[in-house]
Scaffold this active site. Structure first.
Site, PDB file in Angstrom:
ATOM      1  N   SER A 279     -18.532  -9.521 -83.694  1.00  0.00           N
ATOM      2  CA  SER A 279     -19.644 -10.444 -83.893  1.00  0.00           C
ATOM      3  C   SER A 279     -19.084 -11.805 -84.286  1.00  0.00           C
ATOM      4  O   SER A 279     -18.095 -11.888 -85.030  1.00  0.00           O
ATOM      5  CB  SER A 279     -20.569  -9.931 -85.000  1.00  0.00           C
ATOM      6  OG  SER A 279     -21.452 -10.941 -85.445  1.00  0.00           O
ATOM      7  N   ASN A 287     -20.067  -3.910 -82.390  1.00  0.00           N
ATOM      8  CA  ASN A 287     -21.254  -3.808 -81.537  1.00  0.00           C
ATOM      9  C   ASN A 287     -21.009  -2.905 -80.322  1.00  0.00           C
ATOM     10  O   ASN A 287     -19.916  -2.907 -79.752  1.00  0.00           O
ATOM     11  CB  ASN A 287     -21.658  -5.197 -81.040  1.00  0.00           C
ATOM     12  CG  ASN A 287     -22.137  -6.090 -82.155  1.00  0.00           C
ATOM     13  OD1 ASN A 287     -22.818  -5.626 -83.065  1.00  0.00           O
ATOM     14  ND2 ASN A 287     -21.800  -7.360 -82.096  1.00  0.00           N
ATOM     15  N   ARG A 318     -36.416 -12.130 -34.910  1.00  0.00           N
ATOM     16  CA  ARG A 318     -35.516 -12.581 -35.959  1.00  0.00           C
ATOM     17  C   ARG A 318     -36.335 -13.460 -36.886  1.00  0.00           C
ATOM     18  O   ARG A 318     -37.087 -14.312 -36.420  1.00  0.00           O
ATOM     19  CB  ARG A 318     -34.304 -13.333 -35.384  1.00  0.00           C
ATOM     20  CG  ARG A 318     -33.324 -12.396 -34.674  1.00  0.00           C
ATOM     21  CD  ARG A 318     -32.082 -13.117 -34.173  1.00  0.00           C
ATOM     22  NE  ARG A 318     -31.420 -13.801 -35.260  1.00  0.00           N
ATOM     23  CZ  ARG A 318     -30.833 -15.000 -35.129  1.00  0.00           C
ATOM     24  NH1 ARG A 318     -30.853 -15.645 -33.975  1.00  0.00           N
ATOM     25  NH2 ARG A 318     -30.241 -15.540 -36.161  1.00  0.00           N
TER      26      ARG A 318
END
Length: 444
Positions: A279, A287, A318
């Site tokens: 962190s 984390n 197309r």
């Protein structure tokens, strides 16, 4: 492996940045796939006597992405709406005057672009499959090791009845194998594209092809792709199939990630990632970065797939816009799922399981986690009405008095001959979890 372009590094995409899928879908990789398609077309024509062998050799030699300026091609693509038009001009020049006329002969831009997309997809899916293989093997080991590791089963966020971590890991693996099977099926079905200006193969006939479909078959063989039954300029099944299998794979990987995020909370701590991320503000934190990145991919993938499904409604022979709308979301989806597969393999291989915490949490409801079993087992002893009344009363008392259900049941005279130790042990009420785990692990 093609390197990622300097301006396409994935700064805001840590889930796929630096992954094999990132390299396989980079601009230079896409450019090489376009060139591979052009070279294969010339070789296929040469094999059928529609072009000199020298042309096939010259185009193949020139079809090296390192010889072309991908940034210039990207900028020039604005003029015609796709990068094939400027690429054909540059490739023709690189091949030289003698064989330049055989570059792109009879094809339309979408033939080359769609075929290159299929090549990029196949090459990326092979990488995804390799990472899914790593993931399922790691999950199989976890499931076998923790076949009988009891833990709380949770429904609607609350403790329900006991389960095992082995069954949970086996379930994760089952999803990964489902994703693998779907990806393999789609990968093996992806076709080359060859139709000419409006999907009639007319130009190839004009250039001397007696059987244009034979040319399509030769083209597909050169590339290792499936031969299409029809030109699919506006029949976008291959794109829809890719959308579906990729979105499913991302979601399948999202399930274990979601569980790890929940079970890895500080106050639960039943599992932990092998190494957490730091962190910027709180030095103590580790984390669950891998699970977070996979979870992000699982949330984005369905919307990207939805764009690709929406592009199926393509007009005429197309389309204007529907085809063009596919390019970026499909590449994003390949990258996103490829990155998630890479991260999921790392997550599964490093996952730490805290069996002691699982065991402790089985006691959080003071024994009520086995109330379902007690209701079934005590009904023959006490009668249905009395058993229900007793368990309802004792459930309230366990919390009010801070005593275990086992302790309170022991005070009931009618239960003196009942083996309460067995009945109230959560580890002895995991049903067929072990058998189900074994059965799941038989799948290869």
């Amino acid at each position: 492996m093609t390197s990622v372009d300097p301006d396409d590094t994935g700064l805001l995409a840590p889930g796929w940045a630096g992954s094999p899928a990132a390299s396989a879908t980079a601009d230079t990789a896409y450019l090489q796939a376009l060139l591979d398609a052009e070279a294969a077309l010339t070789r296929a024509q040469a094999a059928l006597g529609l072009a000199p062998d020298g042309a096939a050799a010259a185009v193949t030699e020139a079809a090296d992405a390192g010889r072309f300026d991908v940034r210039s091609l990207a900028e020039q693509a604005r003029g015609g709406g796709n990068p094939v038009i400027p690429l054909v001009a540059d490739l023709t020049k690189a091949v030289g005057a003698e064989y330049g006329p055989y570059v792109h002969r009879g094809a339309t831009s979408q033939d080359i672009m769609d075929t290159a997309t299929m090549l990029v997809a196949v090459r990326t899916l092979d990488l995804v499959l390799a990472d899914l293989g790593r993931t399922e093997r790691a999950l199989a080991r976890l499931a076998a090791e923790h076949r009988d590791t009891a833990m709380p089963g949770r429904t609607l966020t609350q403790h329900a009845v006991p389960t095992t971590f082995g069954l949970k890991a086996a379930g994760w693996r089952s999803l990964v194998l489902d994703a693998r099977d779907r990806i393999k099926t789609v990968r093996d079905s992806l076709p080359a594209q060859l139709g000419g200006a409006a999907g009639t193969l007319a130009a190839f006939t004009a250039y001397g092809a007696q059987d244009p479909q034979a040319l399509t078959a030769a083209f597909a063989r050169e590339l290792g792709l499936r031969e299409p039954l029809l030109p699919w300029h506006t029949l976008r099944t291959p794109i829809a199939d890719l959308a579906g299998c990729l979105a499913f794979a991302a979601g399948a990987l999202g399930k274990p990630a979601a569980d790890v995020l929940t079970l890895g909370r500080t106050e639960i701590a039943e599992v932990a990632e092998g190494s957490g991320g730091g962190s910027s503000a709180m030095p103590h934190k580790a984390n669950p970065v891998r699970s977070t990145l996979i979870s992000a991919a699982a949330r984005r993938a369905p919307q990207l797939a939805a764009m690709l499904y929406g592009a199926q409604a393509a007009e005429d022979e197309r389309p204007a816009g529907a085809w063009h709308a596919e390019w970026e979301p499909l590449r994003d989806l390949l990258r996103l799922t490829g990155g998630a597969a890479r991260v999921a393999a790392d997550l599964a291989e490093g996952l730490r399981v805290n069996a002691d915490a699982m065991r402790e949490h089985l006691a959080l409801t003071h024994g009520l986690i086995v109330s379902e079993r007690l209701s079934a087992e005590l009904t023959p002893v006490l009668g249905r009405a009395r058993a229900k009344e007793l368990l309802t009363d004792l459930a309230g008392r366990t919390y009010a008095e801070g005593r275990s259900l086992r302790e309170l049941l022991a005070e009931e005279p009618d239960l003196k001959d009942v083996d309460l130790d067995d009945l109230t042990d959560p580890a002895r009420y995991t049903g067929s979890a072990g058998v189900l785990t074994d059965r799941a692990l038989e799948r290869r």
